[in-house]
Design a protein around this motif. Structure first.
Motif, PDB file in Angstrom:
ATOM      1  N   LEU A  76      75.750  21.688  63.454  1.00 40.73           N
ATOM      2  CA  LEU A  76      75.287  20.985  64.866  1.00 40.73           C
ATOM      3  C   LEU A  76      74.446  20.139  65.077  1.00 40.73           C
ATOM      4  CD1 LEU A  76      74.802  24.225  67.160  1.00 40.73           C
ATOM      5  CD2 LEU A  76      76.497  22.382  67.991  1.00 40.73           C
ATOM      6  N   GLU A  77      73.540  19.657  64.019  1.00 42.15           N
ATOM      7  CA  GLU A  77      72.467  19.308  63.584  1.00 42.15           C
ATOM      8  C   GLU A  77      73.117  17.932  62.816  1.00 42.15           C
ATOM      9  OE1 GLU A  77      68.831  22.006  61.865  1.00 42.15           O
ATOM     10  OE2 GLU A  77      70.126  20.934  61.448  1.00 42.15           O
ATOM     11  N   ALA A  78      73.740  18.158  62.566  1.00 42.18           N
ATOM     12  CA  ALA A  78      74.796  16.342  62.582  1.00 42.18           C
ATOM     13  C   ALA A  78      75.952  16.586  63.408  1.00 42.18           C
ATOM     14  CB  ALA A  78      75.499  16.622  60.868  1.00 42.18           C
ATOM     15  N   GLY A  79      76.398  16.534  63.911  1.00 42.07           N
ATOM     16  CA  GLY A  79      76.876  16.334  65.317  1.00 42.07           C
ATOM     17  C   GLY A  79      78.599  16.533  65.234  1.00 42.07           C
ATOM     18  N   GLY A  80      78.610  17.558  64.809  1.00 36.74           N
ATOM     19  CA  GLY A  80      80.089  18.243  64.768  1.00 36.74           C
ATOM     20  C   GLY A  80      79.974  19.623  65.805  1.00 36.74           C
ATOM     21  N   MET A  81      81.319  19.580  65.933  1.00 40.54           N
ATOM     22  CA  MET A  81      81.204  21.232  66.653  1.00 40.54           C
ATOM     23  C   MET A  81      81.457  22.508  65.470  1.00 40.54           C
ATOM     24  SD  MET A  81      84.280  21.733  69.585  1.00 40.54           S
ATOM     25  CE  MET A  81      84.082  23.730  70.258  1.00 40.54           C
ATOM     26  N   PRO A  82      80.514  23.535  64.638  1.00 44.13           N
ATOM     27  CA  PRO A  82      81.039  24.211  64.311  1.00 44.13           C
ATOM     28  C   PRO A  82      82.593  25.410  65.111  1.00 44.13           C
ATOM     29  CG  PRO A  82      78.982  24.944  64.969  1.00 44.13           C
ATOM     30  CD  PRO A  82      79.248  23.510  65.877  1.00 44.13           C
TER      31      PRO A  82
END
Length: 580
Positions: A76-82
């Motif tokens: 999430l911090e890096a801009g992804g969707m986990p």
């Protein structure tokens, strides 16, 4: 509500499911939203599958739910969707007949989970020894950006002031009970000290070895292998890996970019330096096969011959994984290999940089745990590959865990036709055996057991143990636990169930072992061997389950990794046709 895709260097495969305003995209997004995902999570940011092998029946991995949350934070911090995705979890401590039989099933399931679902990258959350290779095999087959996060080893065990290594002391104490040197009550008391925290084996068993292999291959961030499971830095590693996988997707950094021949050679040499498990042989061969790298037993012998074992850990040495971490962990070992000219320094890692750049500044804080080469446990610690008329396609031995006086030996064969025959005979005082004999176990290979169980380190007969003897030469087509020790020849190929020479060894035959010469020989004439093989007949008993049949029908030999023949080779990660 409008749909505005995020700006990324290229279209992500997950957008085939989620990107756009058509019926199919609305269908996929709509179902996902019942979990409370905001609309902008589907705007084109990378979808990261956290492939979690958590299971309460896989004790080494029972703490991975917490680590998955840390990975999610990083994504999430890096801009992804986990998205957390449970995958097949095979535990060596609970699966029957053996977890190894299900490694290939797990790898196949992981591959299809990655291929069939909207993922752009994957975090491979692993721990127990078969989960690490199975997820690496699946990721190699799809060639989707992937990073390994291991659960870490458990804390040191102590029993009455003595370090207790999980697995290693199980074998030691069990033999002591049979020899009359330890009471059953004391053995039960020691049980509580063997596994006193979350995590995998605290010895350099197969789980710790495969964690080290993942790092040496470049598939995990530097320092991942040795952090104890309950150390807060293990959570930090999980979160940083979550951040890193998003950038890997952005850069399209795939397993095929990392898993080169040089990477495998680095891992083989690392295995020698750490005194790693013989199981690494079969797993690395299988992973290499999935990514299309030509790796053979000869590569294992060639790369391992010149490597000294410098990590003083059980079962080869005296310390445990906690001390290894405090001493500097695997980066120190890789630095030593680099300084000795035994590391391909330019091998790429999932960090996006060369492996040497990751380890060149590593500091060794305990030179009794990670020793200098001139004080190595063994001068040549790599896995030795033996060949001869008893093992035409090879067999392996771990010299650092063997008895030096037995590395060249000639002895009379005492034969056990299978594991049940061994169990029926081994405690019989009438068994014609002494410490000079060679114990031979058949029909325990990939097809024969089936699944190739960890029974190769056969316990010695009580009447020999009572003499104070702790080791004998043992030969089989089985595996042994990475926590085990002894002069044990394993993975004999072809296996007995395939009609290999092991199948026709008889009681009283003389067997000659010469590890320095890389030789294992049955002392009968070629004509006699041929005649025995001509008389041999295979077991036609039907496999008990559908997967067991598939495994027995399609598994390959230990000398090539024991993978299913139809799974060899990288197949990429194409997006399948939408069925809606």
């Amino acid at each position: 509500m409008t749909f505005t895709p995020a700006k990324w260097p290229r279209k992500l495969r997950s957008q085939e499911w989620f990107g756009g305003t058509g019926r199919d995209q609305i269908y996929h997004r709509g179902w996902m939203k019942n979990q409370g995902f905001p609309h902008d999570m589907f705007d084109g940011r990378p979808v990261i599958g956290i492939l979690n092998t958590w299971s309460e029946l896989t004790p080494c991995n029972a703490h991975l739910r917490d680590l998955a949350e840390r990975v999610k934070n990083g994504v999430l911090e890096a801009g992804g969707m986990p998205v957390e995705v449970p995958v097949f979890s095979a535990s060596e401590s609970s699966f029957r007949p053996t977890a190894m039989m299900f490694r290939n099933l797990a790898a196949m399931a992981v591959e299809e989970a990655m291929r069939g679902q909207p993922m752009d990258g994957a975090v491979l959350l692993v721990g127990c020894d078969k989960t690490t290779p199975s997820l690496l095999m699946g990721a190699a087959s799809t060639d989707m950006p992937s990073i390994v996060v291991t659960g870490g080893p458990m804390l040191n065990g102590y029993f009455r002031g003595e370090r207790v290594g999980s697995g290693t002391h199980l074998w030691k104490f069990s033999e002591a009970v049979k020899a009359g040197e330890m009471s059953q009550e004391d053995f039960l008391e020691a049980e509580a000290s063997m596994s006193r925290s979350a995590g995998s084996c605290n010895t350099m068993g197969t789980a710790s070895t495969m964690a080290s292999m993942a790092e040496a291959l470049g598939m995990a961030l530097s320092g991942n292998a040795a952090i104890p499971a309950v150390d807060s830095r293990r959570r930090v590693m999980a979160q940083m890996s979550g951040r890193r996988i998003v950038d890997m997707v952005k850069d399209d950094l795939k397993p095929s970019d990392v898993l080169t021949k040089h990477a495998f050679e680095n891992a083989i040499r690392t295995n020698g330096a750490i005194g790693g498990s013989t199981n690494a042989v079969i797993h690395l061969l299988a992973i290499a096969g999935r990514v299309g790298i030509d790796l053979t037993l000869d590569d294992w012998d060639r790369c391992g011959r010149e490597v000294a074992t410098i990590v003083n850990l059980m079962p080869s040495g005296k310390y445990l994984m906690e001390e290894f971490f405090y001493a500097g962990g695997l980066p120190v070992v890789l630095k030593r290999l680099g300084e000795a000219g035994l590391l391909h320094k330019d091998a790429l890692t999932v960090s996006g940089t060369a492996i040497w750049d990751e380890v060149k500044d590593a500091v060794n804080t305990n030179e009794d745990v990670i020793r200098p080469v001139d004080k190595a446990l063994t001068d040549e610690g790599g896995i030795a590959v033996l060949k001869g008329n008893l093992a035409p396609r090879g067999a392996v031995i771990k010299p650092s865990a063997a008895s030096a006086h037995l590395l060249k030996h000639r002895g009379r064969a005492v034969v056990f036709e299978d594991i049940d025959d061994y169990k029926a005979k081994i405690n019989d005082e009438a068994l014609d055996i002494d410490e000079s004999c060679v114990m031979v176990l058949k029909n325990c290979g990939p097809k024969g057991y089936p699944g190739m169980a960890e029974v190769g380190n056969m316990g010695l007969p009580p009447k020999v143990l009572r003499k104070g003897i702790t080791d004998m030469v043992r030969i089989s087509d089985a595996r042994m636990s990475g926590t085990a020790y002894g002069t044990v020849i394993l993975h004999t190929a072809p296996e007995a169930a395939e009609g290999g020479p092991l199948a026709v060894v008889r009681d009283g035959d003389m067997i000659e072992l010469d590890v320095a010469a890389r030789s294992i020989r049955l002392d009968i004439s070629d004509a006699e061997l041929a005649a025995r093989l001509a008389e041999w007949k295979p077991n036609t008993e039907k496999a008990p389950s559908g997967y067991a049949w598939l495994h027995q029908t399609h598994t390959q030999g230990a000398d090539t990794g024991a993978d299913l023949d139809f799974l060899i080779g990288c197949r990429g990660s194409p997006v399948g046709k939408d069925s809606h």
